[in-house]
Scaffold this motif. Structure first.
Motif, PDB file in Angstrom:
ATOM      1  N   MET A  50       0.837  -1.193   0.000  1.00 21.08           N
ATOM      2  CA  MET A  50       0.000   0.000   0.000  1.00 21.08           C
ATOM      3  C   MET A  50       0.876   1.248   0.000  1.00 21.08           C
ATOM      4  SD  MET A  50      -1.276  -0.087   3.997  1.00 21.08           S
ATOM      5  CE  MET A  50      -2.240   1.417   3.893  1.00 21.08           C
ATOM      6  N   HIS A  51       0.290   2.363  -0.405  1.00 16.30           N
ATOM      7  CA  HIS A  51       0.987   3.652  -0.393  1.00 16.30           C
ATOM      8  C   HIS A  51      -0.051   4.763  -0.200  1.00 16.30           C
ATOM      9  CE1 HIS A  51       3.954   6.706  -1.324  1.00 16.30           C
ATOM     10  NE2 HIS A  51       3.074   7.261  -2.135  1.00 16.30           N
ATOM     11  N   PRO A  52       0.243   5.716   0.711  1.00 17.57           N
ATOM     12  CA  PRO A  52       1.302   5.743   1.727  1.00 17.57           C
ATOM     13  C   PRO A  52       1.157   4.581   2.717  1.00 17.57           C
ATOM     14  CG  PRO A  52       0.304   7.908   1.438  1.00 17.57           C
ATOM     15  CD  PRO A  52      -0.583   6.944   0.740  1.00 17.57           C
ATOM     16  N   PRO A  53       2.186   4.340   3.525  1.00 21.28           N
ATOM     17  CA  PRO A  53       2.229   3.103   4.309  1.00 21.28           C
ATOM     18  C   PRO A  53       1.178   2.953   5.393  1.00 21.28           C
ATOM     19  CG  PRO A  53       4.073   4.558   4.854  1.00 21.28           C
ATOM     20  CD  PRO A  53       3.439   5.123   3.637  1.00 21.28           C
ATOM     21  N   ASP A  54       0.649   4.038   5.960  1.00 21.91           N
ATOM     22  CA  ASP A  54      -0.289   3.910   7.077  1.00 21.91           C
ATOM     23  C   ASP A  54      -1.742   4.161   6.677  1.00 21.91           C
ATOM     24  OD1 ASP A  54       1.564   3.298   9.234  1.00 21.91           O
ATOM     25  OD2 ASP A  54       2.327   5.317   8.926  1.00 21.91           O
ATOM     26  N   PHE A  55      -2.006   5.253   5.993  1.00 21.75           N
ATOM     27  CA  PHE A  55      -3.376   5.599   5.636  1.00 21.75           C
ATOM     28  C   PHE A  55      -3.520   5.700   4.119  1.00 21.75           C
ATOM     29  CE2 PHE A  55      -2.665   7.810   9.786  1.00 21.75           C
ATOM     30  CZ  PHE A  55      -3.396   6.911  10.552  1.00 21.75           C
ATOM     31  N   GLY A  56      -2.931   4.750   3.420  1.00 18.80           N
ATOM     32  CA  GLY A  56      -2.931   4.818   1.972  1.00 18.80           C
ATOM     33  C   GLY A  56      -3.907   3.870   1.316  1.00 18.80           C
ATOM     34  N   TYR A 109      -1.347  -1.498  -9.149  1.00 20.03           N
ATOM     35  CA  TYR A 109      -1.386  -0.149  -9.705  1.00 20.03           C
ATOM     36  C   TYR A 109       0.077   0.303  -9.762  1.00 20.03           C
ATOM     37  CZ  TYR A 109      -3.705   4.324 -10.675  1.00 20.03           C
ATOM     38  OH  TYR A 109      -4.183   5.462 -11.274  1.00 20.03           O
ATOM     39  N   PRO A 110       0.773   0.032 -10.880  1.00 18.85           N
ATOM     40  CA  PRO A 110       2.235   0.206 -10.925  1.00 18.85           C
ATOM     41  C   PRO A 110       2.750   1.571 -10.501  1.00 18.85           C
ATOM     42  CG  PRO A 110       1.509  -1.046 -12.826  1.00 18.85           C
ATOM     43  CD  PRO A 110       0.267  -0.581 -12.116  1.00 18.85           C
ATOM     44  N   ILE A 111       2.046   2.640 -10.878  1.00 16.86           N
ATOM     45  CA  ILE A 111       2.537   3.989 -10.534  1.00 16.86           C
ATOM     46  C   ILE A 111       2.717   4.133  -9.033  1.00 16.86           C
ATOM     47  CG2 ILE A 111       1.896   6.429 -10.492  1.00 16.86           C
ATOM     48  CD1 ILE A 111       0.566   6.005 -13.209  1.00 16.86           C
ATOM     49  N   TYR A 112       1.735   3.666  -8.261  1.00 12.34           N
ATOM     50  CA  TYR A 112       1.797   3.771  -6.805  1.00 12.34           C
ATOM     51  C   TYR A 112       2.522   2.580  -6.181  1.00 12.34           C
ATOM     52  CZ  TYR A 112      -1.634   7.433  -7.617  1.00 12.34           C
ATOM     53  OH  TYR A 112      -2.267   8.567  -8.064  1.00 12.34           O
ATOM     54  N   ASP A 113       2.500   1.435  -6.855  1.00 10.11           N
ATOM     55  CA  ASP A 113       3.182   0.272  -6.316  1.00 10.11           C
ATOM     56  C   ASP A 113       4.690   0.492  -6.298  1.00 10.11           C
ATOM     57  OD1 ASP A 113       2.902  -2.274  -5.147  1.00 10.11           O
ATOM     58  OD2 ASP A 113       3.519  -3.250  -7.012  1.00 10.11           O
ATOM     59  N   TRP A 114       5.200   1.249  -7.251  1.00  8.48           N
ATOM     60  CA  TRP A 114       6.621   1.577  -7.255  1.00  8.48           C
ATOM     61  C   TRP A 114       6.978   2.382  -6.001  1.00  8.48           C
ATOM     62  CZ3 TRP A 114      11.336   0.686  -8.252  1.00  8.48           C
ATOM     63  CH2 TRP A 114      12.295   1.690  -8.235  1.00  8.48           C
ATOM     64  N   ASN A 160       9.450   2.499  -0.504  1.00  9.03           N
ATOM     65  CA  ASN A 160       9.331   2.787   0.929  1.00  9.03           C
ATOM     66  C   ASN A 160       9.255   1.533   1.787  1.00  9.03           C
ATOM     67  OD1 ASN A 160       9.224   5.577   0.423  1.00  9.03           O
ATOM     68  ND2 ASN A 160       7.022   5.498   0.050  1.00  9.03           N
ATOM     69  N   GLY A 161       9.282   0.357   1.156  1.00  6.36           N
ATOM     70  CA  GLY A 161       9.136  -0.890   1.892  1.00  6.36           C
ATOM     71  C   GLY A 161      10.449  -1.426   2.429  1.00  6.36           C
TER      72      GLY A 161
END
Length: 400
Positions: free
Chosen positions: A233-239, A335-340, A345-346
């Motif tokens: 997920m992105h952002p990591p907490d509330f994404g 969703y590649p744009i956000y998965d990148w 950040n992982g």
């Protein structure tokens, strides 16, 4: 447009972005003619549709204005497919003279408010004793707060109206670690007319999030389900989810029982996407929220076998909604744009993890990219590139 498609009542898709695009593709795959706005400022408008309508004058019309716009389209009938909370609320409030001709599958305004307003949602969950994160209403008088200190040690502020809050602050929630910090951050939102709950934060990685998507018929006799597990997920907490896979319904059976109880009590029907998180401290799947509209990955669910938009269309016209059907298991959606960004950040990096991510993209269903409908992703990427160039130019000239 094929003769078979042209003879059917058109579906009028309302809204933009990923949800509207997914609805358009799902409906057309089912052989249903689609009418959509001429607006070209969102990439969904670049998808193939059957009827181009005049652009609506704002992103979401209130019920009276929506009725006037529908009257001006020249269509004599249609099935409305709202793809955002605001559009759902407007459609549900249409006067009968319009709704008799432009049918919909949405529940009534009161039911929608229970799902959209987080405080009302909390109240119903407490009344039914359904497993959910502990949540407390915040008043402007801190002395009236009944929030235990152990909650405030690891909690976040959750707005009653998520959409308005996101537009104002660009996030879905705000972490707090003390009573004073909660009051100070809430005060900033109160000044803008926004209200908050404080909710315990359930620890755990993205993989502890599960979603149950589906459709419930207006007579309550048929409910279709699909379950998926978040991987990143992105952002990591509330994404938002950036990578996921479908899982068996048996693996989330407690979540299904929660939804059955909630829907029976509220008399909910229509499209839904419910989020749960596994609380490893108790081994309980706790419900977070229910969206009562198409969501970003509605086309992913459709391609896996859950045809919610088609079911909604049939239900709106008083036709039989198919019963639960098997769906494809362990199918990736990304969703590649956000998965990148989620990958960057992982914790798991390196060439091996990168290669697995890319391979996953290639064999997954995606919300925007489609070989059979390429223009939306071209429009999206063009806008992203233009925005990036614009930011670079502003930095260069702003620094002088």
């Amino acid at each position: 447009m094929s003769r078979q498609r042209s003879q059917r009542t058109p579906a009028i898709v309302l809204g933009g972005g990923e949800s509207a695009l997914g609805a358009i593709r799902s409906l057309r795959r089912a052989g249903i003619p689609v009418a959509y706005s001429k607006q070209k400022d969102n990439f969904a408008a670049w998808s193939r549709v059957d009827v181009r309508l005049d652009a609506w004058p704002s992103k979401a019309l209130e019920a009276p204005a929506l009725g006037e716009w529908l009257d001006a389209t020249g269509l004599t009938s249609g099935v409305l497919m709202p793809c955002s909370d605001q559009w759902v609320e407007s459609v549900a409030q249409l006067r009968s003279s319009i709704s008799d001709r432009f049918r919909t599958w949405t529940p009534g305004p009161e039911v929608i408010q229970v799902m959209v307003d987080k405080n009302r949602f909390r109240s119903v969950l407490e009344e039914l004793d359904l497993p959910h994160p502990r949540s407390f209403l915040l008043t402007r008088n801190v002395d009236e707060w009944r929030v235990p200190d152990d909650i405030l040690n690891s909690a976040f502020l959750k707005p009653h109206d998520s959409l308005s809050f996101f537009r104002e602050f660009g996030v879905k929630g705000i972490f707090v670690s003390s009573r004073d910090e909660a009051f100070e951050k809430a005060r900033l939102a109160w000044d803008k007319g926004l209200e908050f709950l404080v909710q315990e934060y359930i620890p755990g990685p993205a993989q502890n999030h599960f979603f149950v998507d589906g459709f419930r018929s207006s007579d309550g006799k048929t409910t279709q389900y699909l379950a998926r597990q978040r991987l990143r997920m992105h952002p990591p907490d509330f994404g938002n989810s950036t990578s996921m896979k479908t899982v068996a319904l048996e693996s989330v059976s407690p979540a299904l029982r929660t939804l059955d109880t909630l829907f029976a009590h509220t008399k909910f029907h229509g499209i839904f996407s419910a989020e749960f998180k596994l609380d490893q401290r108790s081994g309980t799947l706790k419900i977070i929220e229910v969206n009562c509209r198409p969501w970003w990955f509605v086309d992913y669910a459709d391609r896996c076998g859950l045809r919610t938009c088609e079911a909604a269309y049939l239900d709106a016209l008083g036709q039989i909604v198919p019963s639960q059907q098997p769906y494809e298991l362990n199918k990736l959606g990304t969703y590649p744009i956000y998965d990148w960004e989620a990958f960057r950040n992982g914790d798991q990096r390196g060439l091996g993890s990168f290669s697995r991510m890319i391979f996953g993209w290639l064999r997954s269903y995606q919300p925007v990219f489609s070989w059979s409908d390429p223009m939306p992703v071209i429009a999206q990427l063009s806008r992203l590139v233009a925005n990036a160039i614009g930011r670079r130019v502003r930095r260069i000239f702003g620094g002088r």
